[in-house]
Design a protein around this motif. Sequence first.
Motif, short mmCIF file in Angstrom:
data_model
loop_
_atom_site.label_atom_id
_atom_site.label_comp_id
_atom_site.label_asym_id
_atom_site.label_seq_id
_atom_site.Cartn_x
_atom_site.Cartn_y
_atom_site.Cartn_z
N TYR A 31 80.84 -58.53 88.26
CA TYR A 31 79.57 -57.90 88.58
C TYR A 31 78.52 -58.94 88.98
CZ TYR A 31 81.26 -53.54 86.50
OH TYR A 31 81.96 -52.40 86.23
N TYR A 33 74.34 -59.20 90.72
CA TYR A 33 73.12 -58.44 90.94
C TYR A 33 72.07 -59.29 91.64
CZ TYR A 33 75.17 -55.87 86.96
OH TYR A 33 76.01 -55.19 86.12
N TYR A 35 67.89 -59.24 91.76
CA TYR A 35 66.65 -58.69 91.25
C TYR A 35 65.48 -59.39 91.94
CZ TYR A 35 68.92 -56.50 87.17
OH TYR A 35 69.69 -55.72 86.34
N LEU A 45 65.86 -54.09 90.25
CA LEU A 45 67.17 -54.26 90.86
C LEU A 45 67.14 -53.88 92.34
CD1 LEU A 45 70.19 -54.87 90.35
CD2 LEU A 45 70.47 -52.43 89.82
N TYR A 48 73.48 -54.38 93.97
CA TYR A 48 74.44 -54.97 93.07
C TYR A 48 75.85 -54.79 93.62
CZ TYR A 48 75.17 -50.21 91.24
OH TYR A 48 75.45 -48.87 91.11
N VAL A 50 80.09 -54.57 92.23
CA VAL A 50 81.02 -54.48 91.10
C VAL A 50 82.35 -55.15 91.40
CG1 VAL A 50 79.91 -52.39 90.26
CG2 VAL A 50 81.90 -52.20 91.75
N GLU A 59 67.29 -50.12 92.62
CA GLU A 59 66.03 -49.37 92.58
C GLU A 59 65.17 -49.57 93.82
OE1 GLU A 59 64.08 -50.01 88.59
OE2 GLU A 59 65.75 -51.43 88.44
N GLN A 96 81.05 -56.86 82.66
CA GLN A 96 80.45 -55.72 81.98
C GLN A 96 81.30 -55.29 80.79
OE1 GLN A 96 79.39 -51.71 83.94
NE2 GLN A 96 77.54 -52.93 84.05
N GLU A 100 77.24 -56.71 76.99
CA GLU A 100 77.24 -57.61 78.14
C GLU A 100 76.07 -58.58 78.11
OE1 GLU A 100 76.86 -54.66 81.26
OE2 GLU A 100 74.92 -55.50 81.75
N ARG B 93 70.15 -50.40 79.42
CA ARG B 93 71.24 -50.23 80.39
C ARG B 93 71.46 -48.75 80.67
NH1 ARG B 93 76.96 -52.78 78.98
NH2 ARG B 93 77.04 -50.96 77.61
N ARG B 94 71.55 -48.43 81.96
CA ARG B 94 71.71 -47.03 82.35
C ARG B 94 72.84 -46.87 83.34
NH1 ARG B 94 68.91 -45.66 87.32
NH2 ARG B 94 67.91 -47.49 88.23
N MET B 96 74.28 -45.84 86.81
CA MET B 96 73.79 -45.70 88.18
C MET B 96 74.56 -44.57 88.88
SD MET B 96 71.59 -48.20 88.27
CE MET B 96 71.30 -48.68 89.98
N ASP B 97 74.13 -44.24 90.09
CA ASP B 97 74.78 -43.18 90.87
C ASP B 97 76.24 -43.50 91.17
OD1 ASP B 97 71.80 -42.49 92.85
OD2 ASP B 97 72.40 -41.86 90.84
N THR B 98 76.58 -44.78 91.19
CA THR B 98 77.93 -45.21 91.51
C THR B 98 78.88 -45.04 90.33
OG1 THR B 98 77.36 -47.45 90.81
CG2 THR B 98 77.13 -46.91 93.16
N ARG B 100 78.60 -46.91 87.73
CA ARG B 100 78.52 -48.20 87.05
C ARG B 100 77.18 -48.29 86.32
NH1 ARG B 100 83.75 -50.08 87.32
NH2 ARG B 100 84.56 -49.72 89.43
N ARG B 101 77.09 -49.27 85.43
CA ARG B 101 75.87 -49.43 84.65
C ARG B 101 75.10 -50.66 85.08
NH1 ARG B 101 75.62 -45.82 80.65
NH2 ARG B 101 77.55 -44.74 80.10
N ALA B 102 73.78 -50.59 85.00
CA ALA B 102 72.91 -51.73 85.32
C ALA B 102 71.69 -51.70 84.41
CB ALA B 102 72.49 -51.68 86.79
N LEU B 103 71.07 -52.85 84.25
CA LEU B 103 69.90 -52.97 83.38
C LEU B 103 68.62 -52.60 84.12
CD1 LEU B 103 70.53 -56.33 81.46
CD2 LEU B 103 70.82 -54.00 80.61
N THR B 104 67.74 -51.89 83.40
CA THR B 104 66.38 -51.66 83.84
C THR B 104 65.48 -52.45 82.92
OG1 THR B 104 66.83 -49.44 84.69
CG2 THR B 104 64.55 -49.95 84.10
#
Lengths: 113, 115
Positions: A31, A33, A35, A45, A48, A50, A59, A96, A100, B93-94, B96-98, B100-104
């Motif tokens: 993974y 990212y 930012y 974000l 990203y 995977v 976002e 992940q 993590e 961590r949430r 995402m639409d995919t 997968r998880r990502a941090l906010t």
Amino acid sequence: NAGVTQTPKFRVLKTGQSMTLLCAQDMNHEYMYWYRQDPGMGLRLIHYSVGEGTTAKGEVPDGYNVSRLKKQNFLLGLESAAPSQTSVYFCASTVQGPNEKLFFGSGTQLSVL
Amino acid sequence: QQQVKQSPQSLIVQKGGISIINCAYENTAFDYFPWYQQFPGKGPALLIAIRPDVSEKKEGRFTISFNKSAKQFSLHIMDSQPGDSATYFCAARRLMDTGRRALTFGSGTRLQVQP
């Protein structure tokens, strides 16, 4: 062990110019990212990935494109830079899992005039 | 849209005092809550983290308190030292639409510990 390396560290662009930010990690992380960090807004974000060959929107993806041709590299492109893209950009990578840990690069400070 | 709200924006504490930073969230699907520490000119680094099935986690002088019903969590730094002066970010961590998880991340708190 270099961890996550970002290049360049600083860059000044004129409105409308293009550039690519490079992120490289040597930890074999799946993974990665991108930012952006702005005062009072924390880290947001952009995009990203995977895994090699995959990318997804975060976002705030508008005005940016990314590519992950190799597992260790994640590129962030600005096709036509705008002053609103003045920011500090951070790349991060992780494996992940339940607990993590994101490993961040030292950042790229970008100014768009 | 700020999914994780962090306060205060800045904090000044005397050496030896307790620093407290608070975060609140609305999305009940968050499954992991880390805190990151950032020194000037550096990228953020993981400080401590907690999962929502635990109410408190302590590592040395750093403690996370988690209140699931109130959807709030906080970082406590005991015996604050000048070397703790940094910017602190809470995160959640949430999914995402995919799938997968990502941090906010929260907006950050700039902590200054005075000698």
